[in-house]
Structure formats: C-alpha cells, structure tokens
Design a protein around this motif. Structure first.
Motif, mmCIF file in Angstrom:
data_model
loop_
_atom_site.group_PDB
_atom_site.id
_atom_site.type_symbol
_atom_site.label_atom_id
_atom_site.label_comp_id
_atom_site.label_asym_id
_atom_site.label_seq_id
_atom_site.Cartn_x
_atom_site.Cartn_y
_atom_site.Cartn_z
ATOM 1 N N MET A 1 96.852 -11.081 -31.152
ATOM 2 C CA MET A 1 96.620 -11.657 -32.467
ATOM 3 C C MET A 1 96.002 -10.601 -33.374
ATOM 4 N N PRO A 2 96.587 -10.367 -34.544
ATOM 5 C CA PRO A 2 96.007 -9.376 -35.450
ATOM 6 C C PRO A 2 94.695 -9.859 -36.046
ATOM 7 N N TYR A 3 93.762 -8.967 -36.272
ATOM 8 C CA TYR A 3 92.536 -9.315 -36.986
ATOM 9 C C TYR A 3 92.090 -8.127 -37.822
ATOM 10 N N ALA A 4 91.083 -8.363 -38.679
ATOM 11 C CA ALA A 4 90.779 -7.363 -39.697
ATOM 12 C C ALA A 4 90.094 -6.121 -39.142
ATOM 13 N N SER A 5 89.286 -6.272 -38.087
ATOM 14 C CA SER A 5 88.529 -5.168 -37.504
ATOM 15 C C SER A 5 87.669 -4.456 -38.538
ATOM 16 N N ARG A 6 86.459 -4.935 -38.713
ATOM 17 C CA ARG A 6 85.533 -4.355 -39.685
ATOM 18 C C ARG A 6 84.964 -3.024 -39.191
ATOM 19 N N GLU A 7 84.341 -2.331 -40.113
ATOM 20 C CA GLU A 7 83.641 -1.097 -39.763
ATOM 21 C C GLU A 7 82.376 -1.434 -38.978
ATOM 22 N N VAL A 8 82.135 -0.724 -37.917
ATOM 23 C CA VAL A 8 80.850 -0.785 -37.231
ATOM 24 C C VAL A 8 80.355 0.652 -37.093
ATOM 25 N N PRO A 9 79.054 0.837 -36.883
ATOM 26 C CA PRO A 9 78.549 2.220 -36.884
ATOM 27 C C PRO A 9 78.917 2.987 -35.612
ATOM 28 N N MET A 10 80.204 3.091 -35.390
ATOM 29 C CA MET A 10 80.697 3.796 -34.225
ATOM 30 C C MET A 10 82.137 4.172 -34.554
ATOM 31 N N ALA A 11 82.619 5.274 -34.017
ATOM 32 C CA ALA A 11 83.970 5.699 -34.355
ATOM 33 C C ALA A 11 84.991 4.782 -33.708
ATOM 34 N N ARG A 12 86.055 4.485 -34.451
ATOM 35 C CA ARG A 12 87.168 3.715 -33.899
ATOM 36 C C ARG A 12 87.653 4.382 -32.630
ATOM 37 N N GLY A 13 87.937 3.583 -31.617
ATOM 38 C CA GLY A 13 88.399 4.145 -30.365
ATOM 39 C C GLY A 13 87.286 4.300 -29.342
ATOM 40 N N TRP A 14 86.063 3.953 -29.728
ATOM 41 C CA TRP A 14 84.936 4.057 -28.803
ATOM 42 C C TRP A 14 84.375 2.683 -28.440
ATOM 43 N N GLY A 15 85.204 1.666 -28.575
ATOM 44 C CA GLY A 15 84.737 0.339 -28.176
ATOM 45 C C GLY A 15 84.397 -0.559 -29.340
ATOM 46 N N THR A 16 84.934 -0.235 -30.533
ATOM 47 C CA THR A 16 84.586 -1.037 -31.713
ATOM 48 C C THR A 16 85.174 -2.445 -31.617
ATOM 49 N N GLY A 17 86.323 -2.586 -30.977
ATOM 50 C CA GLY A 17 86.928 -3.908 -30.830
ATOM 51 C C GLY A 17 86.068 -4.807 -29.959
ATOM 52 N N GLY A 18 85.719 -4.297 -28.796
ATOM 53 C CA GLY A 18 84.851 -5.046 -27.895
ATOM 54 C C GLY A 18 83.517 -5.345 -28.549
ATOM 55 N N LEU A 19 83.007 -4.339 -29.269
ATOM 56 C CA LEU A 19 81.705 -4.503 -29.917
ATOM 57 C C LEU A 19 81.718 -5.651 -30.930
ATOM 58 N N GLN A 20 82.802 -5.757 -31.706
ATOM 59 C CA GLN A 20 82.858 -6.829 -32.709
ATOM 60 C C GLN A 20 82.897 -8.209 -32.062
ATOM 61 N N VAL A 21 83.604 -8.318 -30.935
ATOM 62 C CA VAL A 21 83.635 -9.594 -30.210
ATOM 63 C C VAL A 21 82.237 -9.918 -29.667
ATOM 64 N N SER A 22 81.594 -8.911 -29.073
ATOM 65 C CA SER A 22 80.246 -9.123 -28.535
ATOM 66 C C SER A 22 79.275 -9.538 -29.635
ATOM 67 N N LEU A 23 79.366 -8.868 -30.788
ATOM 68 C CA LEU A 23 78.450 -9.168 -31.891
ATOM 69 C C LEU A 23 78.670 -10.587 -32.411
#
Lengths: 303, 178
Positions: A41-63
C-alpha cells in the motif's frame, strides 16, 4: 464551532515526533495493509531525522504505534548493540518516553532490520520490519507500473522463472535473503531481506508483522495466522541455511542462525546472530537465572 | 538530557483507538475496547482533511466536519459511517478500489449490537482455525450482499461498533452464516 475548538494547545513538539496528520495517514494505510495481507500500500512517508534507507519506514510505523507504556526493542541483523539499532532505540525513547529493553520476552514493539528474534513472538507483540525494496517483481520487471499490473493479475510466472534459472545455473536456489513468498495464497511479497531461516517464522505466526519501506513509500503487513509460503518447486523443497549444527564460539548456543567470522587461517568461527539470545546463553552458563522463551527452531529444526 | 514529551489527551485517545482498530482488524472477530463509546474516537484517530467521508448519522456529522474531512457521496468515500444499517442495498455503492489499487476500497463503520443475534463463522487471515461471533441489527441479506460484492483483493473493510466495543471484518475474511 469556534476557533478554540478547531485549534490545539501549543506543544514544543508533537508526541512521538510525527505530527498528528502524518500519523493518521499511516494509520489508514496500516489498516488497509492488514486487510489485504502482503499487498503493498502506498503512503506518504514523511521526513524523519534519519536518512532514507536507514529504517525510516519502520521508524514511522513505530512512532505511530508507540505510547509511554510500549516497551521497545530494536535490532539490526539480530544485534541490539549495532549503531543503527542503538540510535533508533534512543530516538524512539527520547521522543516518546517509552521504556526500552533488549529482551525479546519483555518487548511490546520490536523494530527490526533484517532478522526475526529466535524466541517465539506472542499475540500481544508487534514486529516492525524495515524494508529497503518492497517490490519482489523488481528483478524481473523494473517498470513499477507494469509490476503493479502483474500484482493485480497475480501474474507471478516470472518469479518461478527466476528461481528456475538460478537452479539451472548454480544447481540450487541462490536467493539468500528476501526470499519471495506467497501471502494468503494471493500476493507475492518480499519479506524484507530476512534470511531464508526466518521466513517460516512468519507462516501462521501468533504476532502481527508490519513491513514498511520509507524510501519506497510502501507498507505491507502479515497479520497473525496468515499463510506465508516461500515460492518453491514441487521437486525442489525450500531449504533454510545449514546452521542447525553450528555452535556459537562465544555463548555455546547451538542450532540457531549464526554470523560467520572468517579467521586468519582461512577457516571460520561462528557466533549467534540474535545477540540477546547469546547474552542469555552466556548468563546461563555463568549460573545466573535466565528465562528463555520458547524458540521457533529446536535443535536446528523448525518446529 | 531533554525530558520526554507527554502525549496530549487527544493523542492518547487516538493512539488507544487505533490500537483497538488495528488489533480488531488483524484478528477478525475478536472484540477490542475503544477509549470512548461510539464512533467518536475512530473519527479522531483516522480522519483529517485528506479524507472523503460519507456519514449517514446526523449526530456524528458535526464531529466529522470538525476534522476538515470532505463530505462525499457514498461511491467516492474513503471512510463510511453508516450508523445502523437499515438496508443491505446500501453496500452496493461502497467504494471497492480496483485490482491495481486495492487501497481505494473503503473502510466502513457500522453500529450494531455485538454478542447477540445471528451466529457467524469467520475464517481467513488472522484466525487460526475458525472464530464464531454474534452480530444483531443487520438487515437480511447483508452477508450475502458482502460476499457477492467483494472480489478479493478489491473490497471494503467493516468495523462493527457497539458502545465502546469494536469488531473488525476485513475483506480477506470469509463469513459463513450458521
């Protein structure tokens, strides 16, 4: 309706870093992902203070899932103490006030890069996997619009062709990690680059697994008690890594997934990949009381 | 060391509400508890100005409008709040998405008494063998209509709300009337 009902009190920072509207979007998409297991499922994927590709997807779900009572465990290739795991764990704790743990049994939320812990996860635990490339069809179809049509048609013939070519060229399936797997008999997903050893752990598991790719902006899920079947041929059975009879040099644990450590003389030693399980094994040898959870693999065999 | 931020009342409520919804949908048939009675906390957890909403319940409408969500006709709505369902025909025009974009299928919230009424047997993802539930207050032919309409992975996902209790039935679940 007045201005005061439409506005919220000032806050120095949104709880859990993400703003409420980002969280709502991820919530809606997580519900859709759970409703159609294995479908991206596509989603917007916001900016988090970490480079894309270092777990930002998982991080957004956890947050999104986190609250002050959620006990968090973060692992990177099985280890709790690698840089990626330690920094994500510290960030999660800092923005949410959630307690952290290294013990799989104590955790409510486990964010993981490319491994599933050796101890069985329970019904009340959620596993969040970081996914670099969520599209299993990419090696056979780089155009993602066509790949989407192939998912819609359940047109997965090329996936088998890819495996067949590997067997013809090399005599065995060479796909080491992110082994393509059929979820609920309908969608082929990539289970993120977990080793083949870990894929059977997702099949009819008790826990909910959410896989999120921040850079690719896609989320998919494996609900509890859902069929996850690695693609195989009838006459070429699925094989996990041959780690069943290896022993960890540091902890003495045997029959689990190992990291190979090359030695100067050309030989190798092995240490257990699930670092906290290794720590528990060492503690037990030293005579400390330790509680082990039930493991997926027993004596090197999936039970 | 910075002190950790505290969640606001709204954040706590939305977080608990979503926790209930996610658990209810990933384990179809199991009843979870929302932080407050009714659909209010679902509105808070999911809706904002990016959504198109169909709301058949006039008592819920003011809260939906406050989120800034766009009010839409039933076929265009991402989220549907039916209140109690009177007629199974209502399901006919619920958005189902497409095979290319199954995520365009709607999330449908229905108010119905749980643990009473006709018995249903659920099978599918999230259920180990089968799970029996009871839901009352649905029009005759509701489940037949759902089965006729849903062509997996297209379809819509249902939540049934009774007071603060919520039960989820995703499109992947097979429902058998006993």
């Amino acid at each position: 309706m007045s201005l005061s009902t439409l506005t919220k009190d000032w806050e120095p920072m949104s709880y859990g870093f993400l703003d409420p509207s980002a969280k709502r979007e991820i919530r809606r998409k997580m519900l859709k992902a759970v409703a159609v297991p294995g479908c991206q499922m596509p989603y917007a994927s916001r900016e988090v203070p970490m480079a894309r590709g270092w777990g930002t997807g998982g991080l957004q779900v956890s947050l999104t899932l986190i609250n002050p009572e959620t006990t968090v465990k973060v692992i990177d290739q099985g280890a709790d103490d690698s840089v990626n795991a330690a920094s994500i764990r510290r960030f999660l704790a800092r923005v949410s006030g959630a307690p952290t743990t290294l013990d799989t049994l104590d955790a409510d939320l486990i964010q993981s890069r490319h491994r599933i812990p050796e101890e069985k996860l329970r019904e009340d635990q959620v596993l969040v996997l970081q996914v670099p490339n969520p599209e299993p069809l990419r090696p056979v179809q780089p155009n993602m619009s066509i790949a989407r049509q192939m998912h819609a048609d359940a047109d997965y013939g090329r996936m088998w062709l890819q495996l067949y070519e590997q067997i013809v060229r090399s005599g065995r399936v060479m796909q080491g990690a992110s082994y393509p797997s059929m979820v609920n008999g309908r969608h082929v997903m990539t289970p993120s680059p977990i080793p083949r050893w870990d894929v059977p752990k997702l099949h009819m598991a008790k826990h909910l697994t959410i896989l999120s790719a921040g850079r690719e902006k896609r989320i998919h899920a494996v609900p509890p008690f859902t069929r996850v079947e690695p693609l195989v041929f009838d006459d070429v059975p699925y094989k996990v890594e041959e780690h069943g009879d290896l022993t960890c040099v540091r902890s003495g644990a045997k029959g689990f997934f190992m990291n190979e450590i090359p030695q100067g003389d050309g030989s190798s030693t092995y240490e257990i990949s699930d670092s906290e399980f290794g720590v528990k094994s060492i503690k037990q040898t030293e005579g400390t009381d330790t509680i082990f959870g039930e493991t997926w693999y027993k004596n090197g065999e999936m039970s | 060391m910075l002190s950790a931020p505290l969640p606001s009342v709204e954040e706590t409520r939305a977080n608990q509400s979503f926790d209930a919804l996610l658990n209810a949908l990933s384990r179809p048939g199991q009843i979870r508890t929302l932080p407050t009675a009714g659909e209010g906390s679902i509105v808070d957890a999911l809706l904002d100005r990016e959504c198109r909403v169909f709301c058949a319940d006039p008592t819920l409408l003011p809260q939906v409008l406050e989120t800034g969500a766009m009010i839409a006709e039933l076929p265009d709505a991402d989220l549907v709040f039916f209140g109690p369902v009177q007629d199974a025909e209502a399901l006919l025009s619920v958005a189902q998405g497409s095979d290319l974009y199954p995520d365009d299928g709607a999330t449908v919230v229905v108010r119905a008494p749980l643990n009473v009424g006709s018995k249903l047997r659920l099978t599918g993802p999230g259920i180990e063998f089968h799970h029996d539930i009871k839901i009352a207050g649905l029009p005759t032919g509701f489940w037949h209509m759902r089965q006729e309409l849903i062509r997996y992975p297209m379809g819509f996902d249902l939540f049934f709300v009774d007071g603060d209790q919520v039960l989820g039935i995703p499109r992947s679940t097979k429902v058998e009337e006993l």
